[in-house]
Design an enzyme around this catalytic site. Structure first.
Site, PDB file in Angstrom:
ATOM      1  N   ALA A 281     -40.232  13.128 -54.438  1.00 28.28           N
ATOM      2  CA  ALA A 281     -40.564  13.276 -55.944  1.00 28.28           C
ATOM      3  C   ALA A 281     -40.552  14.671 -56.048  1.00 28.28           C
ATOM      4  CB  ALA A 281     -41.684  12.519 -56.702  1.00 28.28           C
ATOM      5  N   LYS A 282     -40.436  15.431 -57.391  1.00 30.04           N
ATOM      6  CA  LYS A 282     -40.732  16.576 -57.617  1.00 30.04           C
ATOM      7  C   LYS A 282     -40.907  16.805 -59.039  1.00 30.04           C
ATOM      8  CE  LYS A 282     -40.401  20.416 -54.978  1.00 30.04           C
ATOM      9  NZ  LYS A 282     -40.467  20.633 -53.735  1.00 30.04           N
ATOM     10  N   GLY A 283     -41.698  17.625 -59.485  1.00 30.98           N
ATOM     11  CA  GLY A 283     -41.974  18.006 -60.827  1.00 30.98           C
ATOM     12  C   GLY A 283     -42.128  19.601 -60.978  1.00 30.98           C
TER      13      GLY A 283
END
Ligand code: GLU
Length: 431
Positions: free
Chosen positions: A115-117
């Site tokens: 994931a990344k944000g």
């Protein structure tokens, strides 16, 4: 999505980072003849969240910020990946970075997905109190999109241990008091006092140095006589340089967002870090080197280049300029597929980011375990376990490159994709 975001994402789609990452994925998928259904699943992100949240600024006005969390895949374990604060942060960027996290955790065999944000903002224009309020409102807006057994954020570009602790504190405030102490692993990369692990700060740089050591041993290359250049002097670049120092190579050029500098006699990484800390974290006007332009920096003759800044730096244009023997990707996605092609034609070695910069997420995994089991790890334990994992991934990548007669990026992807494919084959697709 507001107009500005839509406009920005349109612009991004013209030179899409995500398209580049998908292209690299398809190259590996093709070569290993991955199952076509699994290939379609892995080419797609699972969940993409965009939140718009209001924050009161120091002058009393309210500003709306755009925050992102993209969850690519969780078949191997909870979603895992950093949060970046940057004016260019967008869905396209975060989507590409989330995919890279899936390949990275699979390559180094962690029980995590990808994931990344991030938040679209310029931290340079924000006060510390604004940064705290933005972080807390973002965490609140994400709600149950993150969680210690579901999706675990960590630091990335322009975020640090303090920001992780604000996320921790805000998240814990939203759950019942009796659950709080067993949810401390909702975020990694925290300060040591607030549940972080020793060695996490230097972990990405340490992983880079272990990888360079492996490569030098393989190639019988004398690191103590080498010269190298670094792009980016934040957490990754500065730690890599400081940890390389005892091995003896000479750092001759550095570039960051403010300028590029050069000194053929060598730049001392500790001295440069001291200087940049007193200069808003920029290297501009460092007295121990002369200033050079971007093109001259990229064309500096050296043995090793460590890109440790943002994506899309080694492109069709800039790959032509490089005069190095080896590129060690400290950043995520610094090389475009066209850049890769040119480096191969020029016979420049390349060790891919999902291998070289995996040290950060590996030590995040130790921190997550430490919190879950209420343990306290020491630095020796962290470094020893980190080296074992990096060495193993390095060997698997080298063997796979030989087996498939391919470059190391494609080989690293193949190692990762085989793990993912195996699990999908066993579990099948519901219903
Ligand atoms: N942001 C780092 C990366 O790109 C670390 C991620 C983590 O520790 O979860 O790998």
């Amino acid at each position: 999505m507001n107009n500005k975001t839509a406009e920005k994402n349109n612009l991004d789609s013209k030179i899409s980072f995500c398209d580049n990452v998908i292209k690299q994925f398809h190259k590996a998928a093709e070569l290993m003849s991955i199952d076509s259904d699994i290939r379609r699943i892995l080419a797609t992100t699972k969940n993409e969240v965009v939140v718009h949240f209001p924050v009161r600024m120091d002058d009393g006005t309210i500003r709306i910020f755009n925050g992102y969390r993209v969850q690519h895949n969780d078949v191997l374990g909870p979603f895992k990946g950093g949060l970046r604060y940057h004016p260019q942060t967008s869905t396209d960027e975060v989507r590409a970075l989330a995919m890279l996290m899936t390949w990275k955790t699979a390559l180094v065999n962690l029980p995590f997905g990808g994931a990344k944000g991030g938040i679209e903002c310029n931290p340079l224009e924000l006060s510390i109190t604004e940064l705290e309020r933005i972080t807390r409102r973002f965490t609140f807006a994400l709600g149950n999109i993150i969680g210690p057994e579901y999706d675990i954020p960590a630091p990335d570009v322009n975020t640090n241990a303090q920001i992780m602790v604000w996320i921790l504190d805000t998240y814990l405030a939203t759950i019942p008091p009796q659950d709080r102490n067993r949810n401390v692993h909702v975020v990694t990369g925290k300060t040591i006092a607030s549940g972080g692990i020793c060695g996490r700060d230097k972990a990405t740089g340490q992983g880079i140095v272990f990888t360079i050591e492996n490569w030098c041993k393989d190639k019988k290359f004398d690191l103590s006589q080498a010269t190298y250049i670094i792009q980016g002097f934040g957490n990754v670049g500065s730690w890599a340089a400081r940890l390389l120092k005892p091995h003896g190579p000479k750092l001759i050029a550095v570039e960051d967002a403010s300028c590029a500098i050069f000194n053929p006699a060598g730049i001392d990484p500790d001295d440069l870090l001291r200087y940049s800390k007193s200069n808003q974290n920029f290297i501009a006007k460092y007295p121990g080197a002369e200033e050079i332009d971007h093109k001259t920096f990229m064309g500096t003759k050296a043995d090793i280049f460590i890109p440790a800044a943002l994506e899309n730096q080694i492109t069709k244009e800039t790959a032509q300029l490089l005069k190095v023997k080896l590129v060690i990707e400290g950043a995520n996605g610094p090389t475009t597929p066209e850049g890769d092609q040119i480096l191969q034609e020029k016979n420049v070695g390349l060790l891919p980011g999902i291998l070289c910069n995996a040290g950060g997420v590996i030590v995040s995994y130790f921190e997550w375990l430490q919190n879950k089991r209420s343990e306290i790890w020491d630095l020796e334990q962290v470094d020893h376990s980190l080296r074992r994992i990096i060495d193993h991934a390095y060997i698997r990548t080298r063997e796979t490159a030989l087996e498939y007669k391919t470059d190391w990026r494609t080989a690293a992807y193949i190692v990762a994709l085989k793990r993912l494919e195996e699990v999908y084959r066993e579990r099948g697709i519901f219903p």
